[in-house]
Write a protein that holds these residues in place. Structure first.
Motif, PDB file in Angstrom:
ATOM      1  N   LYS A 280       0.514  -1.280   0.078  1.00 38.66           N
ATOM      2  CA  LYS A 280      -0.077   0.040   0.045  1.00 38.66           C
ATOM      3  C   LYS A 280       0.869   1.214  -0.040  1.00 38.66           C
ATOM      4  O   LYS A 280       0.298   2.259  -0.385  1.00 38.66           O
ATOM      5  N   ALA A 281       2.203   1.244   0.402  1.00 42.73           N
ATOM      6  CA  ALA A 281       2.993   2.516   0.457  1.00 42.73           C
ATOM      7  C   ALA A 281       3.620   2.684  -1.010  1.00 42.73           C
ATOM      8  O   ALA A 281       4.177   3.746  -1.065  1.00 42.73           O
ATOM      9  N   LEU A 282       3.649   1.639  -1.832  1.00 43.74           N
ATOM     10  CA  LEU A 282       3.985   1.855  -3.104  1.00 43.74           C
ATOM     11  C   LEU A 282       3.329   2.618  -4.280  1.00 43.74           C
ATOM     12  O   LEU A 282       1.872   2.283  -4.147  1.00 43.74           O
ATOM     13  N   GLU A 283       3.719   3.395  -4.870  1.00 38.21           N
ATOM     14  CA  GLU A 283       2.876   4.235  -5.959  1.00 38.21           C
ATOM     15  C   GLU A 283       3.634   3.755  -7.064  1.00 38.21           C
ATOM     16  O   GLU A 283       4.917   4.041  -7.309  1.00 38.21           O
ATOM     17  N   ALA A 284       2.612   3.538  -8.436  1.00 39.04           N
ATOM     18  CA  ALA A 284       3.287   3.299  -9.631  1.00 39.04           C
ATOM     19  C   ALA A 284       3.039   4.359 -10.441  1.00 39.04           C
ATOM     20  O   ALA A 284       4.158   4.686 -11.392  1.00 39.04           O
ATOM     21  N   GLY A 285       1.946   5.411 -10.343  1.00 34.22           N
ATOM     22  CA  GLY A 285       1.991   6.440 -11.126  1.00 34.22           C
ATOM     23  C   GLY A 285       1.992   6.129 -12.588  1.00 34.22           C
ATOM     24  O   GLY A 285       1.371   4.979 -12.894  1.00 34.22           O
ATOM     25  N   ASN A 286       2.652   6.642 -13.417  1.00 31.53           N
ATOM     26  CA  ASN A 286       2.911   6.298 -15.051  1.00 31.53           C
ATOM     27  C   ASN A 286       4.011   5.310 -15.136  1.00 31.53           C
ATOM     28  O   ASN A 286       4.146   5.190 -16.537  1.00 31.53           O
TER      29      ASN A 286
ATOM     30  N   PHE B 157       8.854   0.259 -12.284  1.00 27.43           N
ATOM     31  CA  PHE B 157       9.464   0.678 -11.016  1.00 27.43           C
ATOM     32  C   PHE B 157       7.925   1.265 -10.309  1.00 27.43           C
ATOM     33  O   PHE B 157       7.173   1.707 -10.896  1.00 27.43           O
ATOM     34  N   LYS B 158       8.136   1.063  -9.006  1.00 26.57           N
ATOM     35  CA  LYS B 158       7.288   1.654  -8.165  1.00 26.57           C
ATOM     36  C   LYS B 158       8.015   2.476  -7.132  1.00 26.57           C
ATOM     37  O   LYS B 158       9.012   2.074  -6.643  1.00 26.57           O
ATOM     38  N   ILE B 159       7.304   3.762  -6.488  1.00 27.24           N
ATOM     39  CA  ILE B 159       8.105   4.433  -5.757  1.00 27.24           C
ATOM     40  C   ILE B 159       7.627   4.341  -4.310  1.00 27.24           C
ATOM     41  O   ILE B 159       6.195   4.228  -4.142  1.00 27.24           O
ATOM     42  N   PHE B 160       8.327   4.740  -3.224  1.00 26.77           N
ATOM     43  CA  PHE B 160       8.124   4.940  -1.872  1.00 26.77           C
ATOM     44  C   PHE B 160       8.339   6.507  -1.493  1.00 26.77           C
ATOM     45  O   PHE B 160       9.476   6.687  -1.467  1.00 26.77           O
ATOM     46  N   ARG B 161       7.650   7.080  -1.328  1.00 29.13           N
ATOM     47  CA  ARG B 161       7.760   8.708  -1.091  1.00 29.13           C
ATOM     48  C   ARG B 161       8.232   8.690   0.554  1.00 29.13           C
ATOM     49  O   ARG B 161       7.637   8.082   1.205  1.00 29.13           O
TER      50      ARG B 161
END
Length: 127
Positions: free
Chosen positions: A84-90, A94-98
């Motif tokens: 749930k803490a990961l974002e894929a965006g576009n 890769f996925k990011i952890f802000r």
């Protein structure tokens, strides 16, 4: 070869040294957490970014969001990571952890994500 290695270290060191606070402290803390996570985790300079390699495979890198300037950890196996803490965006791979540089880093979540990334790399290498 030695010159190339020294040049790479200087670029990597300069990345951290040229940051302003609170980003500098945040990125240095992230670096230390990631490197302390596993003895096989190594720091590298690739694509003009601070990368972290696990068993000589790309695990993650550090960068800042272009719009918000918020630091993040980007996981190279992110497309195969569900958290749930990961974002894929576009992004497709890769996925990011802000990370908010003005708050304490959520170390527990970061370690969970690093563990997931490590397991994905281990699976690929041990096949």
């Amino acid at each position: 070869m030695l010159y190339l290695h020294l040049m790479m270290l200087n670029e990597l060191e300069n990345f951290y040294l040229n940051l302003h606070e609170p980003d500098q402290s945040c990125f240095l803390a992230l670096r230390d957490i990631i490197l302390d996570f596993d003895t096989e985790m190594k720091s590298d300079w690739k694509y003009k970014l601070p990368f972290f390699m696990y068993r000589n495979k790309m695990c993650c890198y550090l960068w800042k969001d272009k719009k918000t300037q918020e630091p993040y950890v980007s996981f190279s196996g992110g497309k195969n990571m569900n958290h749930k803490a990961l974002e894929a965006g576009n992004r497709t791979q890769f996925k990011i952890f802000r990370v908010d540089p003005n708050q304490d880093i959520d170390i527990k979540t970061l370690l969970e994500l690093l563990n997931s990334a490590k397991k994905l790399i281990d699976l690929k290498l041990d096949q």
